[in-house]
Design a protein around this motif. Structure first.
Motif, PDB file in Angstrom:
ATOM      1  N   LEU A  57      46.143  13.698  -0.456  1.00  0.00           N
ATOM      2  CA  LEU A  57      46.822  12.899  -1.475  1.00  0.00           C
ATOM      3  C   LEU A  57      46.642  13.505  -2.858  1.00  0.00           C
ATOM      4  O   LEU A  57      47.532  13.431  -3.711  1.00  0.00           O
ATOM      5  CB  LEU A  57      46.304  11.464  -1.469  1.00  0.00           C
ATOM      6  N   ALA A  58      45.463  14.061  -3.089  1.00  0.00           N
ATOM      7  CA  ALA A  58      45.089  14.717  -4.341  1.00  0.00           C
ATOM      8  C   ALA A  58      43.832  15.513  -4.023  1.00  0.00           C
ATOM      9  O   ALA A  58      43.182  15.254  -2.995  1.00  0.00           O
ATOM     10  CB  ALA A  58      44.816  13.684  -5.432  1.00  0.00           C
ATOM     11  N   PRO A  59      43.450  16.468  -4.858  1.00  0.00           N
ATOM     12  CA  PRO A  59      42.207  17.189  -4.572  1.00  0.00           C
ATOM     13  C   PRO A  59      41.047  16.197  -4.397  1.00  0.00           C
ATOM     14  O   PRO A  59      40.842  15.314  -5.232  1.00  0.00           O
ATOM     15  CB  PRO A  59      42.011  18.068  -5.804  1.00  0.00           C
ATOM     16  N   GLY A  60      40.354  16.306  -3.253  1.00  0.00           N
ATOM     17  CA  GLY A  60      39.228  15.421  -2.985  1.00  0.00           C
ATOM     18  C   GLY A  60      39.608  14.056  -2.461  1.00  0.00           C
ATOM     19  O   GLY A  60      38.759  13.157  -2.418  1.00  0.00           O
ATOM     20  N   LEU A  61      40.853  13.858  -2.022  1.00  0.00           N
ATOM     21  CA  LEU A  61      41.303  12.559  -1.523  1.00  0.00           C
ATOM     22  C   LEU A  61      42.242  12.783  -0.334  1.00  0.00           C
ATOM     23  O   LEU A  61      43.328  13.337  -0.484  1.00  0.00           O
ATOM     24  CB  LEU A  61      42.023  11.797  -2.631  1.00  0.00           C
ATOM     25  N   VAL A  62      41.803  12.352   0.850  1.00  0.00           N
ATOM     26  CA  VAL A  62      42.538  12.592   2.093  1.00  0.00           C
ATOM     27  C   VAL A  62      42.837  11.276   2.790  1.00  0.00           C
ATOM     28  O   VAL A  62      41.957  10.408   2.899  1.00  0.00           O
ATOM     29  CB  VAL A  62      41.726  13.507   3.041  1.00  0.00           C
ATOM     30  N   HIS A  63      44.069  11.134   3.282  1.00  0.00           N
ATOM     31  CA  HIS A  63      44.473   9.970   4.064  1.00  0.00           C
ATOM     32  C   HIS A  63      44.621  10.395   5.523  1.00  0.00           C
ATOM     33  O   HIS A  63      45.364  11.326   5.833  1.00  0.00           O
ATOM     34  CB  HIS A  63      45.799   9.421   3.539  1.00  0.00           C
ATOM     35  N   LEU A  64      43.912   9.704   6.423  1.00  0.00           N
ATOM     36  CA  LEU A  64      43.995   9.964   7.860  1.00  0.00           C
ATOM     37  C   LEU A  64      44.673   8.799   8.557  1.00  0.00           C
ATOM     38  O   LEU A  64      44.460   7.640   8.185  1.00  0.00           O
ATOM     39  CB  LEU A  64      42.597  10.113   8.476  1.00  0.00           C
ATOM     40  N   THR A  65      45.435   9.104   9.591  1.00  0.00           N
ATOM     41  CA  THR A  65      46.000   8.082  10.470  1.00  0.00           C
ATOM     42  C   THR A  65      45.769   8.530  11.904  1.00  0.00           C
ATOM     43  O   THR A  65      45.795   9.725  12.209  1.00  0.00           O
ATOM     44  CB  THR A  65      47.507   7.866  10.233  1.00  0.00           C
ATOM     45  N   TYR A  66      45.541   7.551  12.792  1.00  0.00           N
ATOM     46  CA  TYR A  66      45.309   7.850  14.201  1.00  0.00           C
ATOM     47  C   TYR A  66      45.260   6.552  14.987  1.00  0.00           C
ATOM     48  O   TYR A  66      45.348   5.471  14.418  1.00  0.00           O
ATOM     49  CB  TYR A  66      44.015   8.650  14.397  1.00  0.00           C
ATOM     50  N   GLU A  67      45.132   6.670  16.287  1.00  0.00           N
ATOM     51  CA  GLU A  67      44.961   5.510  17.157  1.00  0.00           C
ATOM     52  C   GLU A  67      43.638   5.629  17.885  1.00  0.00           C
ATOM     53  O   GLU A  67      43.139   6.735  18.123  1.00  0.00           O
ATOM     54  CB  GLU A  67      46.094   5.410  18.178  1.00  0.00           C
ATOM     55  N   THR A  68      43.075   4.472  18.221  1.00  0.00           N
ATOM     56  CA  THR A  68      41.868   4.457  19.047  1.00  0.00           C
ATOM     57  C   THR A  68      42.095   3.571  20.259  1.00  0.00           C
ATOM     58  O   THR A  68      42.877   2.623  20.225  1.00  0.00           O
ATOM     59  CB  THR A  68      40.631   3.912  18.296  1.00  0.00           C
ATOM     60  N   ALA A  69      41.371   3.919  21.305  1.00  0.00           N
ATOM     61  CA  ALA A  69      41.285   3.073  22.492  1.00  0.00           C
ATOM     62  C   ALA A  69      39.807   2.813  22.722  1.00  0.00           C
ATOM     63  O   ALA A  69      38.968   3.707  22.576  1.00  0.00           O
ATOM     64  CB  ALA A  69      41.904   3.769  23.696  1.00  0.00           C
ATOM     65  N   ARG A 112      37.123  10.451   0.354  1.00  0.00           N
ATOM     66  CA  ARG A 112      37.102  11.117  -0.940  1.00  0.00           C
ATOM     67  C   ARG A 112      35.812  11.917  -1.111  1.00  0.00           C
ATOM     68  O   ARG A 112      34.782  11.615  -0.513  1.00  0.00           O
ATOM     69  CB  ARG A 112      37.306  10.149  -2.093  1.00  0.00           C
ATOM     70  N   ARG A 113      35.953  12.914  -1.952  1.00  0.00           N
ATOM     71  CA  ARG A 113      34.809  13.741  -2.350  1.00  0.00           C
ATOM     72  C   ARG A 113      34.764  13.663  -3.865  1.00  0.00           C
ATOM     73  O   ARG A 113      35.736  14.022  -4.540  1.00  0.00           O
ATOM     74  CB  ARG A 113      35.018  15.177  -1.867  1.00  0.00           C
ATOM     75  N   ALA A 114      33.660  13.171  -4.382  1.00  0.00           N
ATOM     76  CA  ALA A 114      33.553  12.896  -5.818  1.00  0.00           C
ATOM     77  C   ALA A 114      33.756  14.146  -6.678  1.00  0.00           C
ATOM     78  O   ALA A 114      34.349  14.077  -7.743  1.00  0.00           O
ATOM     79  CB  ALA A 114      32.209  12.251  -6.132  1.00  0.00           C
ATOM     80  N   HIS A 115      33.259  15.280  -6.203  1.00  0.00           N
ATOM     81  CA  HIS A 115      33.406  16.539  -6.943  1.00  0.00           C
ATOM     82  C   HIS A 115      33.191  17.695  -5.970  1.00  0.00           C
ATOM     83  O   HIS A 115      32.667  17.489  -4.866  1.00  0.00           O
ATOM     84  CB  HIS A 115      32.425  16.618  -8.122  1.00  0.00           C
ATOM     85  N   GLU A 116      33.598  18.866  -6.364  1.00  0.00           N
ATOM     86  CA  GLU A 116      33.443  20.058  -5.535  1.00  0.00           C
ATOM     87  C   GLU A 116      31.969  20.198  -5.131  1.00  0.00           C
ATOM     88  O   GLU A 116      31.077  20.083  -5.960  1.00  0.00           O
ATOM     89  CB  GLU A 116      33.896  21.305  -6.304  1.00  0.00           C
ATOM     90  N   GLY A 117      31.739  20.368  -3.846  1.00  0.00           N
ATOM     91  CA  GLY A 117      30.383  20.519  -3.339  1.00  0.00           C
ATOM     92  C   GLY A 117      29.745  19.208  -2.892  1.00  0.00           C
ATOM     93  O   GLY A 117      28.727  19.218  -2.218  1.00  0.00           O
ATOM     94  N   ALA A 118      30.332  18.075  -3.277  1.00  0.00           N
ATOM     95  CA  ALA A 118      29.793  16.775  -2.851  1.00  0.00           C
ATOM     96  C   ALA A 118      30.195  16.513  -1.399  1.00  0.00           C
ATOM     97  O   ALA A 118      31.109  17.134  -0.864  1.00  0.00           O
ATOM     98  CB  ALA A 118      30.314  15.659  -3.754  1.00  0.00           C
ATOM     99  N   ASP A 119      29.514  15.569  -0.771  1.00  0.00           N
ATOM    100  CA  ASP A 119      29.850  15.172   0.593  1.00  0.00           C
ATOM    101  C   ASP A 119      31.148  14.363   0.602  1.00  0.00           C
ATOM    102  O   ASP A 119      31.440  13.622  -0.339  1.00  0.00           O
ATOM    103  CB  ASP A 119      28.741  14.291   1.190  1.00  0.00           C
ATOM    104  N   TRP A 120      31.883  14.485   1.687  1.00  0.00           N
ATOM    105  CA  TRP A 120      33.046  13.642   1.915  1.00  0.00           C
ATOM    106  C   TRP A 120      32.566  12.282   2.390  1.00  0.00           C
ATOM    107  O   TRP A 120      31.677  12.200   3.235  1.00  0.00           O
ATOM    108  CB  TRP A 120      33.965  14.267   2.970  1.00  0.00           C
ATOM    109  N   ARG A 121      33.128  11.220   1.837  1.00  0.00           N
ATOM    110  CA  ARG A 121      32.727   9.860   2.199  1.00  0.00           C
ATOM    111  C   ARG A 121      33.957   8.984   2.429  1.00  0.00           C
ATOM    112  O   ARG A 121      34.962   9.115   1.741  1.00  0.00           O
ATOM    113  CB  ARG A 121      31.851   9.255   1.113  1.00  0.00           C
ATOM    114  N   LEU A 122      33.807   8.070   3.379  1.00  0.00           N
ATOM    115  CA  LEU A 122      34.888   7.143   3.710  1.00  0.00           C
ATOM    116  C   LEU A 122      34.961   6.052   2.648  1.00  0.00           C
ATOM    117  O   LEU A 122      34.016   5.297   2.454  1.00  0.00           O
ATOM    118  CB  LEU A 122      34.649   6.533   5.086  1.00  0.00           C
ATOM    119  N   LEU A 123      36.098   5.973   1.969  1.00  0.00           N
ATOM    120  CA  LEU A 123      36.306   5.001   0.895  1.00  0.00           C
ATOM    121  C   LEU A 123      36.957   3.727   1.412  1.00  0.00           C
ATOM    122  O   LEU A 123      36.572   2.620   1.027  1.00  0.00           O
ATOM    123  CB  LEU A 123      37.182   5.635  -0.192  1.00  0.00           C
TER     124      LEU A 123
END
Length: 126
Positions: A80-92, A105-116
């Motif tokens: 969506l933007a640098p450091g912001l990703v939208h995922l879609t999927y299905e689960t069973a 999102r990732r707060a800044h370069e080198g930071a961990d990716w976290r579920l927002l």
């Protein structure tokens, strides 16, 4: 800086880790993957906060090492933007199916990716 595909791959890896029983039962590991501003609207319609999810996750379905697990399919992501990703999927999970949407999102370069943000919508048969 990570490419768009690398950022999407990092978000997918985090999402899959959250389905791992070892992570689901470890508040410390889950806390590394959830953003402090995390919000979820679950398949039940309940709204969950960061603290509520960390407290409940070890007891939620999919946490038993020798029990049923979430099976993800059709996972796709878009930057969506640098450091912001939208995922879609299905689960069973057994006979239960849900369509899911997550924002990582990732707060800044080198930071961990976290579920927002995460939302699950039950699928009652197509």
């Amino acid at each position: 800086m990570q490419s768009a595909s690398e950022q999407v791959a990092a978000a997918i890896a985090g999402e899959l880790r959250l389905m791992d029983p070892g992570v689901r039962t470890s508040r410390a590991q889950a806390a590394q993957l959830l953003d402090p501003d995390f919000v979820e609207v679950g398949a039940s319609g309940r709204r969950w906060t960061y603290a509520e999810m960390l407290a409940a996750l070890p007891e939620m379905q999919g946490g038993a090492e020798d029990g049923p697990r979430y099976e993800a399919s059709g996972m796709a992501g878009v930057l969506l933007a640098p450091g912001l990703v939208h995922l879609t999927y299905e689960t069973a999970f057994g006979d239960e199916r849900a369509r899911r949407s997550s924002i990582w999102r990732r707060a800044h370069e080198g930071a961990d990716w976290r579920l927002l943000y995460h939302q699950g919508t039950p699928v009652r048969g197509d």
